[in-house]
Motif scaffolding. Sequence first.
Motif, PDB file in Angstrom:
ATOM      1  N   THR A 187       0.828  -1.203   0.000  1.00 30.69           N
ATOM      2  CA  THR A 187       0.000   0.000   0.000  1.00 30.69           C
ATOM      3  C   THR A 187       0.865   1.257   0.000  1.00 30.69           C
ATOM      4  O   THR A 187       2.058   1.208   0.290  1.00 30.69           O
ATOM      5  CB  THR A 187      -0.892   0.031   1.245  1.00 30.69           C
ATOM      6  OG1 THR A 187      -0.059   0.222   2.401  1.00 30.69           O
ATOM      7  CG2 THR A 187      -1.660  -1.262   1.394  1.00 30.69           C
TER       8      THR A 187
ATOM      9  N   ARG B 120      -4.689   0.817 -10.522  1.00 27.80           N
ATOM     10  CA  ARG B 120      -5.052   1.060  -9.140  1.00 27.80           C
ATOM     11  C   ARG B 120      -6.564   1.070  -8.991  1.00 27.80           C
ATOM     12  O   ARG B 120      -7.285   1.470  -9.898  1.00 27.80           O
ATOM     13  CB  ARG B 120      -4.480   2.405  -8.679  1.00 27.80           C
ATOM     14  CG  ARG B 120      -3.114   2.702  -9.270  1.00 27.80           C
ATOM     15  CD  ARG B 120      -2.464   3.871  -8.580  1.00 27.80           C
ATOM     16  NE  ARG B 120      -2.193   3.526  -7.195  1.00 27.80           N
ATOM     17  CZ  ARG B 120      -1.874   4.417  -6.263  1.00 27.80           C
ATOM     18  NH1 ARG B 120      -1.823   5.686  -6.564  1.00 27.80           N
ATOM     19  NH2 ARG B 120      -1.642   4.026  -5.032  1.00 27.80           N
ATOM     20  N   ARG B 121      -7.034   0.617  -7.832  1.00 26.61           N
ATOM     21  CA  ARG B 121      -8.464   0.666  -7.560  1.00 26.61           C
ATOM     22  C   ARG B 121      -8.681   1.138  -6.149  1.00 26.61           C
ATOM     23  O   ARG B 121      -8.209   0.493  -5.191  1.00 26.61           O
ATOM     24  CB  ARG B 121      -9.104  -0.701  -7.781  1.00 26.61           C
ATOM     25  CG  ARG B 121      -9.550  -0.919  -9.233  1.00 26.61           C
ATOM     26  CD  ARG B 121      -9.972  -2.338  -9.470  1.00 26.61           C
ATOM     27  NE  ARG B 121     -10.945  -2.821  -8.476  1.00 26.61           N
ATOM     28  CZ  ARG B 121     -11.157  -4.104  -8.203  1.00 26.61           C
ATOM     29  NH1 ARG B 121     -10.441  -5.017  -8.843  1.00 26.61           N
ATOM     30  NH2 ARG B 121     -12.039  -4.464  -7.323  1.00 26.61           N
ATOM     31  N   GLN B 122      -9.346   2.252  -6.040  1.00 33.18           N
ATOM     32  CA  GLN B 122      -9.623   2.824  -4.731  1.00 33.18           C
ATOM     33  C   GLN B 122     -10.351   1.804  -3.868  1.00 33.18           C
ATOM     34  O   GLN B 122     -11.324   1.210  -4.303  1.00 33.18           O
ATOM     35  CB  GLN B 122     -10.485   4.094  -4.901  1.00 33.18           C
ATOM     36  CG  GLN B 122     -10.760   4.824  -3.604  1.00 33.18           C
ATOM     37  CD  GLN B 122     -11.550   6.101  -3.820  1.00 33.18           C
ATOM     38  OE1 GLN B 122     -12.154   6.609  -2.895  1.00 33.18           O
ATOM     39  NE2 GLN B 122     -11.548   6.617  -5.036  1.00 33.18           N
ATOM     40  N   GLY B 123      -9.879   1.633  -2.668  1.00 35.14           N
ATOM     41  CA  GLY B 123     -10.528   0.706  -1.754  1.00 35.14           C
ATOM     42  C   GLY B 123      -9.945  -0.682  -1.780  1.00 35.14           C
ATOM     43  O   GLY B 123     -10.047  -1.424  -0.806  1.00 35.14           O
ATOM     44  N   SER B 124      -9.297  -1.061  -2.879  1.00 33.70           N
ATOM     45  CA  SER B 124      -8.722  -2.413  -2.917  1.00 33.70           C
ATOM     46  C   SER B 124      -7.207  -2.420  -2.944  1.00 33.70           C
ATOM     47  O   SER B 124      -6.585  -3.142  -2.183  1.00 33.70           O
ATOM     48  CB  SER B 124      -9.267  -3.243  -4.071  1.00 33.70           C
ATOM     49  OG  SER B 124      -9.921  -2.505  -5.021  1.00 33.70           O
TER      50      SER B 124
END
Lengths: 237, 237
Positions: free
Chosen positions: B34, B64-68
């Motif tokens: 992260t 990228r994926r917000q939250g994952s």
Amino acid sequence: MGALAKEEFLKPVRISELIRADLSELAIHEVIPTERQMAEHFGVSRVTIQKALKILERSGFIYRRQGSGTFVAPPRETHNHSLRSFSEDLTLRGIEYKTTVLDVRLIESPEMIDTTWARINEPSYRIERVRTTKKVALSWEVSYVKARFAPGLDKEPLSGSLYKLLSDNYGQVVESADEEISSLLIGDEISTKLSVLAGTPALEIQRRAFNKRGDCLEIARAIRPSGREFLKYSVRR
Amino acid sequence: MGALAKEEFLKPVRISELIRADLSELAIHEVIPTERQMAEHFGVSRVTIQKALKILERSGFIYRRQGSGTFVAPPRETHNHSLRSFSEDLTLRGIEYKTTVLDVRLIESPEMIDTTWARINEPSYRIERVRTTKKVALSWEVSYVKARFAPGLDKEPLSGSLYKLLSDNYGQVVESADEEISSLLIGDEISTKLSVLAGTPALEIQRRAFNKRGDCLEIARAIRPSGREFLKYSVRR
DNA sequence: TTAGTAGGTTGGTCTAGTCCAATTCTGGCC
DNA sequence: GGCCAGAATTGGACTAGACCAACCTACTAA
């Protein structure tokens, strides 16, 4: 939260638009306010202003020199060719055209996919189309779309933008693409489909389109007879 | 300051290279650490990591994926065509070629400049060159360089990279360019210069090159016979 | 089993501030 | 007038921290 209207745009983008609007009233090479002044004026932090100015700098509207300031750049008439499908490209240039779908079918066995420019190893839809204006042939195009990303694509109306269809109906957004451009003489088969003389010089554009994850969604090949229609690119360091 | 070595690279660029080196050992679509973990690991702020990851994201190495999280993107073989001169382009593709200067002269009167693709209204140097490999003709090129940006250019050795010469000797760095690509059949005049048959299909590339301030430094036109040599572009949204 | 909810994780965005480097301005000296 | 040193200005880079939105997981209730 009150009745305040929701901010529709991100701050740097919104601010860059506001600044851009003011640029047109200034002479070229004229200095514009400093970052610190703008930060106070818009009531945001300096980093936000820097992001807004970065957008304008990369778009070629301003240039900056450490120690002296930010200046208005000379205008450029070229609209840069950012990512568009073939049909979006034509539409944005104000060209009225008609799309004729010559063939749509699902190719189950990958080895039947007859691309010489790239390999697909899974079932895909083959879409063959022709774009024409009233009198002139614009392009002949073949797209292979991987079936797992767009099941049932062959039942959809295919005379519009393929990318819009993929986005609206399947949630697959084309984020980037690789293109290879070369030239060739139009052969017998395509010359009849385009109603041009065999032997006409043409651009051959081969494209691989990817979603945000980097999965290849589509492989396409377009042939455009050269009728003073250019492909325009804007390239940066 | 002590004897510490000077940091040669900007932090985000340097860090992006370090991360990129580690990516090759991971499987595609595998999650990477992260932002907060990396910030602590490299001893920098999260914003710096974000800039590094932005570089990798735009280069297509990660998505990228917000939250994952952040993931390894599938590899792409295409080296994207960022801004290069015609000669740099060939050099970087590992093609050995010879440059022959056909003509260099200063054109004082702008109206004598015979470009059909753009206007120059000031004295410029006209440089006509041909690139060839051992056996094959690669391209015929004409460049117009505005004289005020490179006085005395006609006395310089012109068989190398024009952009490098402009940068090293005149401090004029080409920052961006507009390109227009079309196709044509090679005519009699150019066919003899390139030693190819008249009627060979070719790519015609017209280019306007700009410095950081947005001043147009050069107008160029290249004709490349199509011998399975592609122009490659990488396009992003 | 299923639907839903609550909490924690992760990337996305923005702020306020510091330090630095390139440039320009200014005042004094010759 | 011309030159030079130092101060002020401006963009460039980075930090530490805050808050938000999307996402995931695990637990709960029907």
